[in-house]
Design a protein around this motif. Sequence first.
Motif, PDB file in Angstrom:
ATOM      1  N   HIS A   1      -5.788 -13.551   2.660  1.00 18.91           N
ATOM      2  CA  HIS A   1      -5.610 -14.563   1.616  1.00 18.91           C
ATOM      3  C   HIS A   1      -4.966 -13.973   0.377  1.00 18.91           C
ATOM      4  O   HIS A   1      -4.246 -14.648  -0.344  1.00 18.91           O
ATOM      5  CB  HIS A   1      -6.969 -15.141   1.212  1.00 18.91           C
TER       6      HIS A   1
ATOM      7  N   GLU B   1     -14.558 -11.252   2.887  1.00 14.42           N
ATOM      8  CA  GLU B   1     -14.175 -12.547   3.445  1.00 14.42           C
ATOM      9  C   GLU B   1     -14.898 -13.643   2.672  1.00 14.42           C
ATOM     10  O   GLU B   1     -15.917 -13.385   2.017  1.00 14.42           O
ATOM     11  CB  GLU B   1     -14.566 -12.657   4.919  1.00 14.42           C
TER      12      GLU B   1
ATOM     13  N   ASN C   1      -8.643 -13.150   5.763  1.00  8.93           N
ATOM     14  CA  ASN C   1      -8.682 -14.546   6.194  1.00  8.93           C
ATOM     15  C   ASN C   1      -8.883 -14.613   7.700  1.00  8.93           C
ATOM     16  O   ASN C   1      -8.075 -14.098   8.459  1.00  8.93           O
ATOM     17  CB  ASN C   1      -7.377 -15.237   5.803  1.00  8.93           C
TER      18      ASN C   1
END
Length: 363
Positions: free
Chosen positions: A283, A26, A299
Amino acid sequence: MRTTSLWAGLFLVAGTLPVHAQQVVEIDFTNGRTIIDDEWRRDMDPYQIAVDWDRDILYLHDSEEPEGVMAFSLETGEWLRTLPTRLGEGPFEFPYGPRGMAVAPDGGLYVAGGVKVVHLHQLGLPVFSWRPDVPVSTRVCNLGGAPAVPAQGGVVRRKPNGSEEPVGPVSNDGHFTVSEGSEPVLETAYRIYDAEIACAPDRAYVTMSYDIGPDSVFVYHRDGREGRVLLPTEGIDGMMDCRPWRYAGTPPPEHCHVALRNLVPSLDEKGNLVLFGFDSDVHGVVINPESGCHALVRNRTRLHYLPVAVRGDSVLVFHSHVTERRTREGQVRYDYRDTAKGVSINSFRHISGAPCPGILGHS
């Protein structure tokens, strides 16, 4: 006249590796630094950028300069200069406005505007204008020190002497290269117009929404080899959500035209392929195109942040404009614009899986 392409053959290339679940990361918003944060003046397009890591410059389109590309320092966020990209029919103007851009070897920019590509010196002076002899595209890359654009069946590169070099089975004699029994020429043109491209010195990576291969990135080597990079098959929920075919006047497709339309390709400094885009779950992915080893970028921020480029173990992130409002029922809702007010550089936080050698700063 129609010529037969080798699209189907790309799916039979030897050496294509299966892709399995690997590392999950992340973006760590507690660890990084802000470059630009200007809610009232900045209205930046995160899909129309170029990053010159060697000179620490970020080039982008901002509504403040509708006929120019703005250059900012990656160190301080300071505006450095604006390179003119005027609307018009002149040799260094854009009839439909500029869209894509890539850093040129001299530190300037290649700017694509559909029907042409203009090479601008880093101070904004025009170097040359090129009208590719293929259907128009809005994206450009630096392929071996020269501009190249996507085409049906491959890539077309402008050589230093001004002539064109087809990379892949490209028809650049005024005719489309299409698969047998494939879609109408107009839809083919739309696909080329929307195709994305990222280039290493010796190869081009092209993402194009296409019936027979929406889960692949096509690879065209200057030595004539062709291949594809498979995307992960696990953990990508949301990354390739189906989006409807959006061109007015065209019939709905039998199959979902999606996939890579949502993901914009780039390369990190080690040649790893980076595919990022807006999504509510994932993402995108950073993948070693040779081994298939990869890192999924999860995400948890909804549409507030958009990563656009990777350098080592850091990621360049655009911060979207967000408006908070209350409904009549008293609920809080957020409206996300597709433009950004700020930019930051952040690190990645490891979530799970084994890191890949040579990806995200791992040796």
